[in-house]
Design an enzyme around this catalytic site. Structure first.
Site, mmCIF file in Angstrom:
data_model
loop_
_atom_site.group_PDB
_atom_site.id
_atom_site.type_symbol
_atom_site.label_atom_id
_atom_site.label_comp_id
_atom_site.label_asym_id
_atom_site.label_seq_id
_atom_site.Cartn_x
_atom_site.Cartn_y
_atom_site.Cartn_z
ATOM 1 C CG ASN A 157 -1.811 1.339 1.417
ATOM 2 O OD1 ASN A 157 -2.357 1.685 0.507
ATOM 3 N ND2 ASN A 157 -1.563 1.923 2.441
ATOM 4 C CG ASP A 186 0.522 -3.851 7.097
ATOM 5 O OD1 ASP A 186 -0.220 -4.223 8.288
ATOM 6 O OD2 ASP A 186 0.539 -2.522 6.941
ATOM 7 C CD GLU A 200 -4.025 -5.092 8.714
ATOM 8 O OE1 GLU A 200 -5.004 -4.292 9.339
ATOM 9 O OE2 GLU A 200 -3.235 -4.549 7.842
#
Length: 554
Positions: free
Chosen positions: A166, A294, A337
């Site tokens: 990200n 993540d 996640e």
């Protein structure tokens, strides 16, 4: 001794010791595949073991004198430390079959303001990437990483990387100086927590010499602003990778000029393509078995699906080239996640994820002492399917589980349907560290308490972990309550024939019902005490020590 010989010798020793145990009446074992029964140990490499002090302070990073100031510096843990504990058998004694380590690739070199200018925040956790293609020197060398993975594989233990697709890291003052991104005012090396941002010229178009407009949204001169939705927002004001862009890009200027990078221009490649290439190169080079991903909700599902597909290819290539060093032929594995996701199967399972972290479990503490509702509910979601939820008690992103309740909590975690994530130090009752007022989660990431582990908690977790590692029925079997006082349940996986009966709250001489799970005349072993008993009249009589973990004895 060559690595191939070492791997073969280790497996042979395990086989011989296993044969010896069977001759002594050791338990039957039906562990299942990793995907059926994952027991993942999550450690923050920097906070685990400092086996090589020579790499402390790499890039000029510094520790602080007071705990409140030192909470987010690099503390010295490294890849060699993880390997050391592998060689000592720490993970095998817990029944662990995968180790999740923090991202080992190079992070920003300096610090940024932590919390509300409360502490110096370095990238010890691996979430502020600078260069995805080289090992961060604080953690070690490529040789250290290879040794860790090869040592783990020789023990049948997979290695997972924590990865971020990200965002990269912030542009800190030190990294800006070193990479010659000319956006700083004179005297920046003297910056303090309070005046940190006064040394950055946020109106300078020289910021384009950093990642650049084509790569990230950053709200800086020449860049696109972050959006207001999950996919385009700047999480915690971090630069947001433009993974949705269809435009082909070249390397950012800073990376093209970075002397030690392995990054090169790739023809006809998007931002997403570069990131996936960089991340899966670790798989293709070292045999990394999977990723913990993540901030899944902040990247397009199609990007995760592409990462998984390329990871599968890369791991297959590595296994073909290194047949003596692989565990098996199982495919690349991913867990995600996605903030707030519970135990139910999630939409992201259709985009490459084998499992998702279950945020609900640690908040179900009220059911741990009387867990029938919890276990039965989870079993309905999980029974007969590859594991799709990864349960945990503690997390670096949320909180540490009550240190006084780790016996009850550990039993709930290890006996619940689904997969298991052990957070480093839950098995030793690692105390919380200093908790900054404006970022209390830093307290969950204290140094591992090697000098003062809680012996009672550790012995308990080892018994439960190794028991679970032998029985895929615990992860995905059909659940049935057999008694209420003490609480007794069976978990049966019909396809494999694996079966266990567990009692919780049994003390002293106790009669445990096992009808429907085990037959009269069968010899059973209580994995908690090591004692054996024979089934008669649909029950066994045992000398119980609160927990009774019944399995077939050979």
């Amino acid at each position: 001794m060559t690595l191939r010989t070492l791997s073969h010798a280790f497996r042979l020793s395990l086989a011989l010791s296993g044969a010896a145990l069977l001759a002594q009446g050791a338990p039957a074992s039906v562990p299942g595949s990793f995907a059926d029964n994952p027991i993942v140990y999550f450690l923050m490499t920097d906070r685990f073991v400092n086996a090589d002090p020579s790499n402390d302070g790499s890039y000029g990073r510094r520790r602080e004198a007071l705990p409140k100031d030192d909470v987010a510096t690099f503390h010295g843990g490294d890849l060699k430390g993880v390997t050391q504990k592998l060689k000592e058998g720490w993970f095998k004694q817990l029944g662990v079959n995968a180790i999740w380590i923090t991202a080992p690739y190079e992070q920003i070199h300096g610090w940024v303001q932590g919390g509300k200018a409360e502490f110096k925040h370095y990238a010890y956790h691996g979430y502020y990437a600078l260069d995805y293609t080289v090992v961060d020197r604080n953690l070690g060398t490529p040789a250290d990483l290879k040794e860790l993975i090869d040592t783990a594989h020789a023990q049948g233990i997979r290695v997972l990387f924590d990865i971020v697709m990200n965002h990269p890291g912030y542009l800190d003052l030190q990294t800006a100086r070193e990479l010659k991104v000319d956006v700083l005012f004179e005297g920046s090396e003297k910056a303090t927590l309070k005046n940190y941002h006064n040394y950055i010229d946020y109106n300078s178009f020289k910021f384009l010499d950093w990642w650049g407009r084509d790569w990230v949204r950053a709200g800086l001169p020449g860049y696109l602003d972050g959006g207001r939705d999950d996919l385009t927002m700047q999480l915690a004001f971090l630069p947001d990778f433009r993974t949705e862009s269809k435009d082909f890009v070249k390397l950012p200027k800073f990376l093209k000029n970075k002397p030690d990078t392995r990054a090169v221009d790739l023809p006809n490649t998007t931002v997403r393509g570069y990131l996936i290439n960089w991340l899966t190169d670790w798989v293709r080079t070292y045999g990394v078995d999977g990723f913990r991903c993540d901030t899944v909700k902040h990247v397009e599902p199609e990007a995760w699906a592409q990462l998984k597909a390329e990871g599968v290819k890369a791991l297959a290539e590595w296994k073909a080239a290194h047949p003596a060093n692989k565990i098996d032929d199982a495919p690349f594995w991913m867990v995600g996640e996605f903030w707030g996701v519970g135990p139910a199967r999630h939409k992201m399972h259709s985009f490459g994820f084998d499992a998702m972290l279950n945020f609900d479990f640690q908040n179900d503490e009220g059911e741990f002492a009387k867990p029938e509702k919890l276990f039965a509910g989870y079993a309905k979601l999980q029974a007969g399917m590859p594991v799709h939820m990864l349960n945990y008690l503690s997390s670096h992103d949320t909180k540490l589980f009550d240190r006084e309740k780790l016996v009850v909590g550990g039993a709930a975690l290890m006996l619940a349907p689904g997969g298991v994530q052990i957070f480093y130090g839950d098995e030793t009752a690692r105390p919380a560290g200093y908790e900054p007022r404006t970022d209390f989660q830093q307290g969950t990431r204290s140094d591992m308490n090697w000098t003062a582990p809680d012996a009672k908690v550790l012995a308990h977790w080892r018994k439960l972990g190794t028991f679970r590692s032998r029985h895929l029925a615990l992860a995905k079997g059909v659940h049935k309550q057999l008694g209420s006082s003490p609480y007794v349940f069976s978990r049966i996986d019909a396809p494999s024939g694996d079966c266990v009966v567990v009692a919780m709250g049994a003390k002293g001489e106790a009669t445990i019902p096992v009808a429907g799970a085990f037959k009269d005349g069968e010899s059973l072993r209580d994995a908690y005490t090591g004692r054996t008993a024979t089934v008669a009249g649909g029950a066994v009589k045992v000398q119980a020590e609160t927990y009774v973990l019944l399995e077939r004895a050979n």
